[in-house]
Design an enzyme around this catalytic site. Sequence first.
Site, PDB file in Angstrom:
ATOM      1  N   ARG A  73       0.825  -1.209   0.000  1.00 50.73           N
ATOM      2  CA  ARG A  73       0.000   0.000   0.000  1.00 50.73           C
ATOM      3  C   ARG A  73       0.859   1.258   0.000  1.00 50.73           C
ATOM      4  NH1 ARG A  73      -4.777   0.289   4.325  1.00 50.73           N
ATOM      5  NH2 ARG A  73      -5.451  -1.441   3.013  1.00 50.73           N
ATOM      6  N   HIS A  77       0.255   4.247  -2.657  1.00 55.54           N
ATOM      7  CA  HIS A  77      -0.106   5.607  -2.281  1.00 55.54           C
ATOM      8  C   HIS A  77       0.994   6.605  -2.627  1.00 55.54           C
ATOM      9  CE1 HIS A  77      -3.778   5.024   0.491  1.00 55.54           C
ATOM     10  NE2 HIS A  77      -3.668   3.985  -0.311  1.00 55.54           N
ATOM     11  N   ASP A  78       2.193   6.112  -2.881  1.00 52.97           N
ATOM     12  CA  ASP A  78       3.264   6.990  -3.340  1.00 52.97           C
ATOM     13  C   ASP A  78       3.215   7.177  -4.849  1.00 52.97           C
ATOM     14  OD1 ASP A  78       5.735   8.487  -2.978  1.00 52.97           O
ATOM     15  OD2 ASP A  78       6.722   6.815  -3.977  1.00 52.97           O
ATOM     16  N   ASN A 103      -4.390   8.535   3.699  1.00 54.62           N
ATOM     17  CA  ASN A 103      -3.216   7.960   4.353  1.00 54.62           C
ATOM     18  C   ASN A 103      -3.319   7.887   5.871  1.00 54.62           C
ATOM     19  OD1 ASN A 103      -2.099   7.890   1.777  1.00 54.62           O
ATOM     20  ND2 ASN A 103      -1.043   9.847   2.033  1.00 54.62           N
ATOM     21  N   HIS A 202      -6.154  -5.682  -3.123  1.00 57.17           N
ATOM     22  CA  HIS A 202      -7.006  -5.821  -1.946  1.00 57.17           C
ATOM     23  C   HIS A 202      -7.272  -7.277  -1.589  1.00 57.17           C
ATOM     24  CE1 HIS A 202      -8.807  -1.480  -2.088  1.00 57.17           C
ATOM     25  NE2 HIS A 202      -7.541  -1.520  -1.721  1.00 57.17           N
ATOM     26  N   THR A 203      -6.579  -8.189  -2.252  1.00 55.59           N
ATOM     27  CA  THR A 203      -6.589  -9.574  -1.793  1.00 55.59           C
ATOM     28  C   THR A 203      -5.769  -9.729  -0.515  1.00 55.59           C
ATOM     29  OG1 THR A 203      -6.301 -11.868  -2.513  1.00 55.59           O
ATOM     30  CG2 THR A 203      -4.556 -10.320  -3.112  1.00 55.59           C
ATOM     31  N   THR A 255      -9.285 -15.444   2.064  1.00 57.06           N
ATOM     32  CA  THR A 255      -7.844 -15.751   2.140  1.00 57.06           C
ATOM     33  C   THR A 255      -7.080 -14.441   2.328  1.00 57.06           C
ATOM     34  OG1 THR A 255      -7.653 -15.652  -0.282  1.00 57.06           O
ATOM     35  CG2 THR A 255      -8.059 -17.813   0.700  1.00 57.06           C
TER      36      THR A 255
END
Length: 336
Positions: A73, A77-78, A103, A202-203, A255
Amino acid sequence: MAMLYFGLYLLFSSLAFARVSTTSNEECFDGSTSLVLTFDLYQNSCPEAEPIVFSWVAKSVSDDPRMAASLLRLHFHDCFGCDASVLLDDTPTFTGEKTAAPNLNSLRGFEVIDAIKNDLEYFCPETVSCADILAIAARDSVVLSGGKGWEVQMGRKDSLSANKTAANNNIPAPNSDVPTLVSKFQNVGLSLEDMVTLSGAHTLGKARCATFSSRLNGNSNANEAPDINLEFIQSLQQLCSGDANATLANLDVKTPSAFDNQYYMNLLSGEGLLTSDQVLVSGDGRTRELVETYVDDQAVFLEDFKNAMLRMGSILPAAGESGEIRRNCRAANQIN
């Protein structure tokens, strides 16, 4: 222990980090200097670079499995301009991006990046950028979680300042609809297909209840209606009955620590945690078709994710912006 992780690095690198045929991006930082991303940049100047990053990521994920998602992440986000601006602390002259809405209370793992940078500065001072560290750590986090590896392009520079407003405006919110998601990604040169593929990150990981309150309250996008899973929503309501800012839910309910295609299966069963997840099957036929492709064939998802990560990792700051190799990832060199 260090030798164990180095051995693991050699094993993973031989099995997973196959060279990918991808054209390097080139962006100008100023009128005379071009920044070119290349493979094997540190092979001679800092051969220890990737083993050091891998050893710290492996240790961190072993100590805290959630850290794989956190490091991935950080890179995401960078990378609406990959320049390690997200790592900068506030200064008297600017407010950093760590307190931007996408953030705050979300990003973590800064101390892992600090540890990696400290080791790299010992072995190869002022050689490996913090932005490259983020890109390598993201790849290693995917591999350690069972995903497919790739050879990271390197040569990014670290920004001299941060932009909280840009972080607030550019990073998609968790309640975004498909048109908003597509627009945010297209603004940086990424396609609708890239957006759906990269959403597969997002797994891994967790999200605070406050980030998906619209799902809990039944106020999410009206287009979700055909895909609402009432049993799933009720389980989330029960989980989030306490402090919504403190309680965490798995982004992938089935999972949560494995990098696989289960995330997309969850969407088809109405078990996407965030509104921005669930709308991929309810808000646009094109995104749903790609979700179904990934449900049918995990290998296609893993290959597409690898290539989308290379494209995202090649997003560079606008022409004319200067950069450096920071000695401390939390502050520009002029501050140190």
